[in-house]
Structure formats: structure tokens, C-alpha cells
Design an enzyme around this catalytic site. Structure first.
Site, PDB file in Angstrom:
ATOM      1  N   THR A  43       0.817  -1.214   0.000  1.00 55.42           N
ATOM      2  CA  THR A  43       0.000   0.000   0.000  1.00 55.42           C
ATOM      3  C   THR A  43       0.854   1.270   0.000  1.00 55.42           C
ATOM      4  O   THR A  43       0.454   2.288  -0.573  1.00 55.42           O
ATOM      5  CB  THR A  43      -0.927  -0.035   1.236  1.00 55.42           C
ATOM      6  OG1 THR A  43      -1.605  -1.295   1.251  1.00 55.42           O
ATOM      7  CG2 THR A  43      -1.948   1.074   1.211  1.00 55.42           C
ATOM      8  N   ALA A  49       0.232   9.684  -2.868  1.00 53.94           N
ATOM      9  CA  ALA A  49       1.559  10.295  -2.705  1.00 53.94           C
ATOM     10  C   ALA A  49       1.480  11.705  -2.124  1.00 53.94           C
ATOM     11  O   ALA A  49       2.185  12.607  -2.563  1.00 53.94           O
ATOM     12  CB  ALA A  49       2.318  10.286  -4.030  1.00 53.94           C
ATOM     13  N   HIS A  52      -0.602  14.901   3.854  1.00 50.85           N
ATOM     14  CA  HIS A  52      -1.838  15.595   4.225  1.00 50.85           C
ATOM     15  C   HIS A  52      -1.590  16.538   5.389  1.00 50.85           C
ATOM     16  O   HIS A  52      -0.718  16.298   6.219  1.00 50.85           O
ATOM     17  CB  HIS A  52      -2.909  14.570   4.616  1.00 50.85           C
ATOM     18  CG  HIS A  52      -3.346  13.692   3.484  1.00 50.85           C
ATOM     19  ND1 HIS A  52      -4.177  14.145   2.491  1.00 50.85           N
ATOM     20  CD2 HIS A  52      -3.063  12.398   3.189  1.00 50.85           C
ATOM     21  CE1 HIS A  52      -4.388  13.148   1.626  1.00 50.85           C
ATOM     22  NE2 HIS A  52      -3.717  12.088   2.029  1.00 50.85           N
ATOM     23  N   VAL A 173       6.958 -13.791   6.940  1.00 51.16           N
ATOM     24  CA  VAL A 173       6.923 -14.388   8.270  1.00 51.16           C
ATOM     25  C   VAL A 173       5.872 -15.485   8.275  1.00 51.16           C
ATOM     26  O   VAL A 173       4.731 -15.272   7.861  1.00 51.16           O
ATOM     27  CB  VAL A 173       6.624 -13.305   9.327  1.00 51.16           C
ATOM     28  CG1 VAL A 173       6.361 -13.926  10.696  1.00 51.16           C
ATOM     29  CG2 VAL A 173       7.786 -12.321   9.394  1.00 51.16           C
ATOM     30  N   ILE A 344      -3.560   1.034   9.232  1.00 47.17           N
ATOM     31  CA  ILE A 344      -2.765   2.221   8.879  1.00 47.17           C
ATOM     32  C   ILE A 344      -3.008   2.531   7.395  1.00 47.17           C
ATOM     33  O   ILE A 344      -2.179   2.256   6.531  1.00 47.17           O
ATOM     34  CB  ILE A 344      -1.260   2.030   9.182  1.00 47.17           C
ATOM     35  CG1 ILE A 344      -1.051   1.424  10.568  1.00 47.17           C
ATOM     36  CG2 ILE A 344      -0.530   3.366   9.043  1.00 47.17           C
ATOM     37  CD1 ILE A 344      -1.522   2.269  11.730  1.00 47.17           C
ATOM     38  N   SER A 346      -4.807   5.762   4.801  1.00 42.70           N
ATOM     39  CA  SER A 346      -4.609   7.204   4.752  1.00 42.70           C
ATOM     40  C   SER A 346      -5.041   7.805   6.089  1.00 42.70           C
ATOM     41  O   SER A 346      -6.090   7.419   6.606  1.00 42.70           O
ATOM     42  CB  SER A 346      -5.461   7.816   3.636  1.00 42.70           C
ATOM     43  OG  SER A 346      -5.306   9.207   3.626  1.00 42.70           O
ATOM     44  N   CYS A 408      18.977   5.744 -20.233  1.00 40.63           N
ATOM     45  CA  CYS A 408      17.556   5.968 -20.500  1.00 40.63           C
ATOM     46  C   CYS A 408      17.407   7.327 -21.161  1.00 40.63           C
ATOM     47  O   CYS A 408      17.651   8.355 -20.539  1.00 40.63           O
ATOM     48  CB  CYS A 408      16.779   5.920 -19.188  1.00 40.63           C
ATOM     49  SG  CYS A 408      15.093   6.534 -19.294  1.00 40.63           S
ATOM     50  N   CYS A 450      15.766   1.249 -23.020  1.00 42.37           N
ATOM     51  CA  CYS A 450      16.706   1.094 -21.908  1.00 42.37           C
ATOM     52  C   CYS A 450      16.509  -0.195 -21.120  1.00 42.37           C
ATOM     53  O   CYS A 450      17.433  -0.651 -20.466  1.00 42.37           O
ATOM     54  CB  CYS A 450      16.644   2.293 -20.980  1.00 42.37           C
ATOM     55  SG  CYS A 450      15.031   2.571 -20.241  1.00 42.37           S
TER      56      CYS A 450
END
Lengths: 494, 121, 414
Positions: A43, A49, A52, A173, A344, A346, A408, A450
Site C-alpha cells: 500500500t 503520494a 496531508h 513471516v 494504517i 490514509s 535511458c 533502456c
């Protein structure tokens, strides 16, 4: 032979990596276990991105406290870690007069949460700020910022490792046993012993808790799809454009967000899905997202979409219940010594550095914290070659001929930068890992030119045969074998 | 007999209607040039294809060298030629036009290199 | 930073770049330098190991590497200097090139420039197929590079989306090497590639071609495990009941090529929204004086022969410009009329014969391509087969431009 640690962190998302880095300030032996072949693959990397400010989280909630605290830490943190960070500001746009009370509510919440400089502006002011946006009024949050969550997570992990933490990749795990002071954690990379355990497994935090016998958590996966708009249209907006949040509280509504790399994100949707691994995008949602975005930005065209992705929110409330679900950060009474971070979603990216401080405090309750004298908060990366003025580029090439070879062409990434990404401190040896660290293959041609060159460089530098290379870890193989081996499969008849 | 063909001699790709008997091509129409006659006669009585593929190279700057059959081989033998060439390996350097496999499978056609491959390094 | 002056600088060392360089030298330009970002000359021809190149110009079916070698030899003969592993970072409208290689950054001031950067493939993003994002989705040209130059096979069971020529060629190539090509799906009602490639690459191997069909979903989280195909109705929607799953490990995309013009944009060269390449006159000069272009950077070609003929014209014009400082003004606008998608060049001087290249909107047969200036017919050319996949190249002699006035239109008619 198992290794002995003070703290084991399960999960290498932005929260887990921020915790590992925060704990590396102290004289603690820290290990982080990540199931994927790189950090930030869940996530953490698939969201808006955004850093806040904290006006849409209820007053007094854990989310509000950690959101506001985290947002205040980001500027300095990004400077220390060479992660690009831009305060582009945010407008929550009311399309009609009857939505204005909602803006006022948001502003009141923000003011009480301690968010600075919030202001309600009129339609004219919106147009001055964002000529392509039409709205009746808006809440303006000038301190809202954008970052690159991949680079943030990688930077936190690399700085943690530089300060002595251990990060184990490809380490899902599978069992947790023992108790405070003596946990045993079995993973894909063997067994580790640890005095304390932090469950930062994000979408799988309920599963990891259950492995340790704690059955009180349930996570509901809620998918959010995004569209990415071509860089050529980046001048459509300057800051973030949000709608008045939809009722029901499952998300912030479809919004437009500029990205650090100059694209625009459009999304997310909010749809509960059965499987936590179902991050597929759909044609139906892509259409809806475009329609909703066009309400604010009529100039947007479906042809401007270059690609789509989806992330999954770890919700603690089911779709049937709905409404607000707070972050859960607690030690379950039935198992002391293990801290669970559940739900957990936003503003988790924003809150991550503040969550990490809370976790350090919790560790301090179990054992005294002594500063690590060798801790160095900085991870300095040279500025990307393509951003430098020509004279500086010339002197770099004169010092290091690898800067003179452009691998690139779309993003002007040099051989030197690709080499640095290939020899990354976490030892990530996937094509995707090199991509996120150097931006190769992320341009218009999507690696047409590339991609093969990077694959060849990885083969030379790491001594890995191409036929063992993967996009992002086991299962995501790139080659079936050599061309000349294919004939061993049954050939069709002419 | 009558049938439709696409002439593949050149990129114009003419759609051709042809008429033939047991032994010879009788007529064609809709072809833009005269090369179509030979091609369609071939398609009816002895279809052939040029095989282009690659051969492994030992010690070369590239792992493969591209090759072709100098003349077309019977279409039915194309995959047999591929099988014949599957494990052939040549040593660098290879020159353009160099014969790699003479008279492949007795077809009378040599397999020749279509590029240069220098020594590695 | 080191600065040097040249007569003609060529950007790109594929067939067009080499043809332009050789032509510039032959037309009298003293100092011609070609800049290539890759490790070898020849560009995409190096990976095109199949034959069929050169039927128009050399009247034989050469393989890509053989075709490239002809121009590499001509470069040597005519004394064109070239630099490999060299990238042009910037180009100003005043024709100053910022050039980068491991030897350092330098500036080249050119009297004339020819842009021959070729094209790039459209990617999955450009066609927006929903679903997961697993490994195993490749563009056809990348697969061709891996197979033919690196000895790497991308998969065993392959579905090809798009019937472009590179995809068709790869269907045959993959089959010959032993992979299973399950089908080719094309969203249009007709193939995008040349008919000869449908015959030689699909029909010869019984590979089905499904028209009006596309991939509506990609399956597999880590690696492709299959794709869902569906028929597309006349209005763009999925025809109900036609969805079906095809299990495969690879999806190969051959969904179009886009002229590469990032450098042209830096020099503020005006681009055509239809071709994706620069707007040019009959000397192949762009909107920026002294900057010329040819080959796939100008318009996506289906034949390397035509790309090279175009490049020879551009190279010779660049040499003329470098020596004389100007070329005859081109003020007659050329517009595509009924049935024509685009025409290149978009402007002509009317003083010299012009080879027009164009593509039609939809397949047709036994029609005429007609050139007119305000009602006067300049030329009429019979075409038996008209297909969007086949570029038409038609010459109009210089004296014909004297007929009529105003703009020139090109249309398909009876």
C-alpha cells in the site's frame, strides 16, 4: 543459528521502514522482515503520494494527532534523506453553494487539529490559483505537499541500514512464537530471535497478529484505482484538487494530484474487495474516475491517460459498518512485548515518521533507550544528472565517464546513476528495484530502449544470468530461457 | 483449377486470381508486375521460403549471428532446417556472407551469415 | 566545454541517418558528422534478421543486417565521420547541439541538422488494458531485440495483440524457434500490417488472426497467466458473450509506432498531430530553418527503402542549405482530402518535382489518387490496392505545379 535482536519489525512499508530508521537512533539491534523482494511494494507505494495537513480526520483521533505531527516532520526528513518534497497546496472544491457548510466543517476540524493557514476562498480566487478549475468556493490548505512514496520508503530503509539496522527481503513471516524478551520469528530467510516485535504488516497486520496468537484484528481490503495523466498535460493544475468528501467516510473522494515527476494522478475509487492481493485495475472504474474528474477539470480527456494502478487500503471497518476507523496502535493484553499497528490507511504515509516516534517510546517502556552515537540522519544522494545545468553536467562527465553514457533517453538517466541503483544498499536485484531507484524505464517508451540495456548491465555487474532475472521477485520471471533452448519445447507443425 | 493468392514478392502484396491445371499455370489477373507469375507458379507446384534465423556464436561480441538460406528451400522443409541449425555453433569472428552450413539438408541451399560478428573485447 | 563547427550534423545512425549522411557528402557538404546513441550503426535493422528489405531500391530481398551493411560501407566510402554511444541532449533553434558521451560533453554548431531519431513502440500504457501488472507483457520490438541479439526468449506461450508488421514478423520468428504463438488479435476490422506478412508469417504457420478483437483483461499477479479476449462491436463496446480466456505466459504488443521527436520539440520544431512527426516542406525542412528530418522520425514507414529515399533527399537538401544558407521558399500548402489520412510534405515550393507519401483512411481497391489545385487536376494515379498499412509514394513533376493556384489537395476518387 538464529540471530538475536532487540526489536523485530514485520513489514517493510513506509511505516516499517520509518520505524527501523527511528529505532536506529538508539543502541538497539533492529531487524526488519519484508515478504517482498523490495521495500514499499504494498500500500505504501500505491496511494495518492500526498503529505496531508490533517483537516479531514476527526478531532481527538489517533489519526489526527499522528497526521499533524507527521506532516510537520516531513520537510526536514525529506531534506535529510534527499527525497523530493513539494508544498503545492490543496484546494477542496465546493461545486455548489450548498457544499460550503462542508468546507466550513473541514476548516473547523483542521483548525482544532492544529493545521495552520487554512482559508476558505471564493470562485474568483480559485480561478486565479487554478485557471482550469471551476468551483463555487474552496478550502485552501497551502501546506499540503506531495512526495514520491517509493523513494521515501527506500530512503528510510537505506538510512536505517546505514545506521546499523538489518533488513531481510524475501522474508515472509510464517510463525511467531515465544513471549516478551524471547520471541522466535520464522521467515523465508530463516529464524530470528527478538525481545520485542512490531507488527507493521499493513494489509496483513491481522494475519501477522494471528501468527502470534492474537485474534482480535480483522482487516477489510478496500481497493482504490488511479489513472496517471501524461506529463504533457501537467500544466492543467498546479496544486491538489479535492472534492468535498463523499458521505460514508470510505475515502476522500476522487481527486487530482500533481506528482513529483510531473504527471497528474486521478483517483482513487473505493471498493471493498474479497482478496487482499486483488490490486487489478478495471475498465469500469477507469471510466467513472474520468467522469468524476471532468466535473472539476472539463479540459481533461480520456486520451490523456497513460496508465492505471490500484492500491488496497487496510480498513478496520467493513463495508457493511462503514464510517470512520481510527489507527489502532497497541500492545494486545494477551501478548505483551508485541506492538500492533492496524488499519494504517490514509493518512498513514503522512503519519509514518510520527508513528515511528510513538513506537520508539513504546520500546523505551520495555528497555532503556540510549542514543546511538554513530547515528547519522542524512542520506545524501547527488542531484539527478538531468536536473543539472550543462556546465555541471560537463564537469561530472569529466570526473566520471559513466555520467557521459545515457542509458535511458526518455528520462536522461546516466550509466553512473544506473550503476548506483544496481549496487543499492539493500541488495535489491530486481529490474523493478533498479527502476524505482534510478527512474530508468519510467519514461515514455516504458523501457523499450533502456530495459534491455539495464538487464545487460545487471548481468555484468551482479554476475546474474539474465535467465534468472525477475521484475520484482520470485514468480515474476522475465525470460523462459535462451532463444536456442525454446526448440526443446514441442514445435508446431508447418 | 482456380484460386486466390497474395503475391509476397514485394510489399505491394497483390491479390491475384489464378487458374492452373495438373502441370502448368494458365493465367493470373490483378497482378501489378510480371514477377507474380513465377511466384504463384511456385506456390502451386513447389512452394519455397527463405529461412532466416540465427546461429550461436562462441567468443563473439554477440551471442548469435543472423543467417539465411541463400536461396529458398521447400516450404515443407522449413522446420527441418530449423532443427538442423538448432545446435550449430560457430567461432567468432564471422564475416557477412560466410557459409555456415553448406547445402543444408540436401536442399542445394547454403546457410550463410548475414552480418559480421567480431571477437569479444 | 569543447565546441566544434560542422556543415551537416545527423542525429541517429539507423538506415535513414546513414542515408542522409551519405547523401549530404555526395551533395558536396565538406564536414558531415553522424551521432548515434547506440553501440553500433544500423539501428533497428540490426535486430530485423528476416528478409524482404530492399525490394524497391536494390531489387532484392535483403535481411536487415545486410541492408545496414550497404550503408555502413557507403559511410566509409564517402568519409562521413560518426560517433557511437553518443547522445544529443539538446538542440537549439540556432542548430547548436549539446552532445554527451563518455569522452565528455561538447557543443556542435551545425550549418544544417538532419533529425533521424526513428520511432518508438506504443506501450501497454498507451492502450490501457485493465487488470494486474505482471511481468511478461512486452512490445514486439523488445522481444525481437532479446531473441535475435541477446539469445533470450521471453516466453513459451504467446498471444500477440495488434497486427503491426513487427508483431507479425515476431509471430513467425517465435514459431520457428519453438514457442507457441496462440493467436494474433486486432481491434480493427482489417490488419495493420502488410498483406505479405499476414501470408508469410501467420498463414504459413496456421496462426489465427482475430479481427475486431482485443485483450480486455490481463491475468496473473507476478507473471502473465492468461488474457481475456473479446470481440469489439462497431461502437467500441464488447460484444456480449464473446469474452474468452486464453492461457499464455506472454502478451506481445504490436500496437503502433510513434515518431521520436523529443529533441525536435527542444528545437521548437512544429509537429503534426496526425503523423506525430515534424511538418516539412518538399526539401524535408522543418519549421525551423536549417533543421531537416526524414525516416521514421518524420512519419512511420513500412519500407526501409522509402525511409532511405526520403533521407537522401533530406541529406542533399541539408547540404544545399549548409552551402547556400537558404532554400527556395515553400508556400503551397498540401491538404489531405477525401479518403486520405495524411500527406507528407505538408508544404511545397512548386519549383521541383516532389515525392509525396501518404496513407489512406480505410481499405479500398481500384481507385485513383488525385492531386488538385483549385479544380485543376495535377496528377491522377491508379491504385489497385489501397490499405492504411501500405504507404503510397507518388511523384508529381515540377511543371505540374504551374497548373492552378492556392493550396494543393490530395484525395481518393473514382
Amino acid at each position: 543459528m538464529s540471530q538475536e535482536y532487540d526489536v523485530a519489525v514485520v513489514g517493510g512499508g513506509v511505516v516499517g521502514c520509518a520505524i527501523a530508521r527511528e529505532l536506529s537512533r538508539y543502541q538497539l539491534k533492529v531487524v526488519l522482515l519484508e515478504k517482498e523482494s523490495d521495500v514499499g511494494r504494498g500500500t505504501s507505494g500505491k496511494n495518492s503520494a500526498v503529505v496531508h495537513t490533517g483537516f479531514n480526520v476527526p478531532v481527538g483521533s489517533v489519526k489526527a494527532r499522528l497526521n499533524v505531527a507527521g506532516a510537520r516532520m516531513y520537510g526536514e526528513l525529506c531534506a535529510q534523506l534527499s527525497v523530493p518534497f513539494k508544498r503545492v497546496g490543496k484546494l477542496v472544491v465546493a461545486l455548489t453553494p450548498d457544499q460550503v457548510p462542508e468546507l466550513e466543517k473541514l476548516k473547523a476540524t483542521g483548525d482544532r487539529n492544529g493545521v495552520s493557514a487554512l482559508e476558505i476562498i471564493g470562485g474568483d480566487a480559485i480561478r486565479r490559483m487554478e485557471p482550469n478549475i471551476s468551483g463555487y468556493a474552496a478550502l485552501h490548505a497551502p501546506t499540503a505537499a506531495i512526495i514520491c512514496p517509493f523513494r521515501m520508503t527506500i530512503a528510510l530503509a537505506e538510512n536505517a541500514v546505514a545506521n546499523g539496522a538489518t533488513i531481510l527481503l524475501d522474508a515472509p513471516v510464517t510463525a511467531i512464537s515465544g513471549k516478551a524478551g524471547a520471541f522466535r520469528i520464522t521467515s523465508g530467510q530463516g529464524t530470528v530471535r527478538s525481545k520485542l516485535v512490531v507488527n507493521a504488516a499493513g494489509l496483513y497486520a491481522d494475519h501477522v497478529a494471528r501468527l502470534a496468537g492474537v485474534r482480535r484484528y480483522k482487516i477489510w481490503p478496500c481497493r482504490g484505482e488511479y489513472l496517471i495523466i501524461d506529463k504533457a498535460r501537467s500544466d492543467l493544475i498546479h496544486g491538489m484538487i479535492y472534492p468535498v468528501p463523499p458521505k460514508g467516510g470510505s475515502g476522500l473522494g476522487v481527486h487530482l494530484t500533481p506528482t513529483i515527476d510531473g504527471n497528474i494522478l486521478l483517483g482513487p475509487s473505493a471498493e471493498y474487495v474479497r482478496s487482499k492481493s486483488n490490486d487489478a485495475t478495471t475498465a469500469a472504474v477507469a471510466r467513472t474516475l474520468m467522469q468524476e474528474a471532468q466535473q472539476f477539470l472539463p479540459a481533461l480527456n480520456p486520451r490523456d491517460v497513460i496508465t492505471a494502478y490500484a492500491g488496497i487500503r487496510p480498513k478496520t471497518v467493513s463495508s457493511a459498518v462503514g464510517g470512520f476507523g481510527d489507527f489502532i496502535i497497541e500492545e494486545a493484553p494477551e501478548l505483551p512485548g508485541m506492538l500492533h499497528l492496524v488499519g494504517i490507511e490514509s493518512p498513514g504515509l503522512t503519519a509514518a515518521p510520527a508513528i515511528a516516534q510513538d513506537v520508539a517510546q513504546w520500546v523505551g517502556l520495555h528497555q532503556p533507550l540510549q542514543a546511538n552515537p554513530a547515528f547519522h540522519p542524512e542520506r545524501k544522494l547527488p542531484a539527478p544528472f538531468h536536473e543539472l545545468p550543462t556546465e555541471q553536467q560537463a564537469s561530472l562527465v569529466a570526473q566520471d565517464p559513466d555520467y557521459g553514457q545515457i542509458v535511458c533517453r526518455c528520462e536522461t538517466v546516466t550509466r553512473s546513476e544506473v550503476l548506483r541503483a544496481i549496487h543499492n544498499p539493500l541488495g535489491v536485484h530486481t529490474l523493478g528495484g533498479v527502476k524505482y531507484r534510478s527512474r530508468v524505464t519510467m519514461g515514455r517508451c516504458q523501457g523499450g530502449f533502456c530495459g534491455p540495456r539495464v538487464e545487460e548491465m545487471m548481468e555484468e555487474e551482479l554476475g546474474l544470468p539474465a535467465t534468472t532475472m525477475t521484475q520484482r521477485g520470485p514468480g515474476s520471471w522475465l525470460f523462459a530461457g535462451t532463444t536456442k533452448e525454446l526448440r526443446t519445447a514441442c514445435a508446431p507443425k508447418l | 483449377m482456380k484460386g486466390k493468392f497474395v503475391c509476397v514478392v514485394c510489399p505491394t502484396s497483390c491479390d491475384v486470381n489464378a487458374e492452373w491445371n495438373e502441370t502448368e499455370l494458365l493465367s493470373i489477373d490483378h497482378a501489378q508486375c510480371k514477377l507474380a507469375w513465377e511466384f504463384i507458379r511456385g506456390e502451386i507446384f513447389d512452394p519455397r521460403r527463405t529461412v532466416t534465423t540465427s546461429i550461436m556464436v562462441d567468443g563473439g561480441e554477440l551471442p548469435l549471428v543472423s543467417v539465411k538460406t541463400r536461396t529458398p528451400v521447400p516450404k515443407a522443409q522449413v522446420l527441418a532446417v530449423m532443427d538442423r541449425l538448432a545446435d550449430v555453433m560457430v567461432r567468432a569472428p564471422v564475416d557477412i556472407g560466410e557459409v555456415i552450413v553448406p547445402d543444408v539438408l540436401g536442399t542445394g541451399s547454403d546457410v550463410v551469415a548475414t552480418r559480421k560478428v567480431k571477437h569479444k573485447g | 566545454m569543447r565546441t566544434e563547427a560542422v556543415d551537416v550534423a545527423i542525429v541517429g545512425g539507423g538506415p535513414s541517418g546513414m542515408a542522409a549522411a551519405v547523401a549530404a557528402r555526395r551533395a558536396g557538404a565538406e564536414k558531415v558528422v553522424l551521432l548515434e546513441r547506440g553501440e553500433q550503426l544500423g539501428g533497428i535493422l540490426n535486430q530485423c534478421i528476416h528478409d524482404g528489405f530492399g525490394t524497391k531500391v536494390f531489387e532484392q530481398a535483403l535481411t536487415g543486417p545486410e541492408y545496414a551493411q550497404i550503408y555502413i560501407d557507403r559511410m566509409e566510402e564517402t568519409g562521413v565521420s560518426y560517433a557511437l554511444n553518443t547522445m544529443v541532449l539538446d538542440l537549439s533553434p540556432e542548430r547548436e547541439l549539446t552532445v554527451c558521451s563518455s569522452q565528455g560533453l561538447r557543443q556542435i554548431n551545425a550549418k544544417a541538422v538532419v533529425l533521424c531519431m526513428g520511432c518508438r513502440e506504443r506501450t501497454r500504457g498507451a492502450i490501457r488494458i485493465p487488470g494486474h501488472r505482471p511481468a511478461g507483457v512486452y512490445t514486439a520490438g523488445v522481444v525481437q531485440y532479446y531473441m535475435n541479439l541477446r539469445n533470450l526468449a521471453v516466453g513459451r506461450r504467446v498471444v500477440i495483440l495488434g497486427s503491426g508488421d513487427v508483431g507479425l514478423i515476431m509471430a513467425r520468428r517465435l514459431t520457428l524457434e519453438g514457442a507457441q504463438v496462440l493467436c494474433v488479435a486486432e481491434i480493427l476490422p482489417y490488419p495493420s500490417g502488410l498483406a505479405r506478412n499476414i501470408v508469410q508469417c501467420l498463414d504459413d504457420f496456421d496462426i489465427p488472426l482475430y479481427l475486431r478483437t482485443t485483450v480486455v483483461e490481463i491475468h496473473g499477479r507476478d507473471r502473465v497467466t492468461g488474457v481475456t479476449l473479446a470481440q469489439i462491436g462497431p461502437h467500441g463496446g464488447i460484444v456480449p458473450g464473446t469474452k474468452r480466456l486464453v492461457e499464455c505466459d506472454t502478451l506481445l504488443l504490436s500496437v503502433g509506432l510513434i515518431p521520436e521527436n523529443e529533441l525536435s520539440k527542444k528545437a521548437r520544431v512544429a509537429l503534426s498531430p496526425v503523423t506525430g512527426g515534424p511538418v516539412v516542406d518538399d526539401h524535408l525542412q522543418t519549421s525551423v530553418p536549417g533543421v531537416f528530418t526524414a525516416g521514421n522520425a518524420l512519419q512511420v514507414h513500412d519500407l526501409v527503402d522509402y525511409a532511405c529515399l526520403e533521407a537522401e533527399r533530406a541529406g542533399a537538401s541539408a547540404a544545399r542549405y549548409a552551402m547556400a544558407g537558404r532554400l527556395p521558399a515553400a508556400e503551397i500548402a498540401v491538404r489531405p482530402g477525401q479518403g486520405i489520412r495524411y500527406v507528407v510534405p505538408q508544404l511545397v515550393s512548386g519549383t521541383e518535382s516532389v515525392d509525396f507519401s501518404m496513407r489512406v483512411v480505410s481499405p479500398d481497391h481500384d481507385r485513383y489518387v488525385i492531386f488538385r489545385r483549385d479544380g485543376h487536376e495535377l496528377r491522377r494515379m491508379k491504385e489497385n490496392v489501397l490499405a492504411p498499412a501500405s504507404m503510397l509514394r507518388i511523384r508529381v513533376r515540377s511543371d505540374r505545379f504551374q497548373r492552378g493556384a492556392g493550396e494543393l489537395t490530395v484525395e481518393v476518387g473514382a
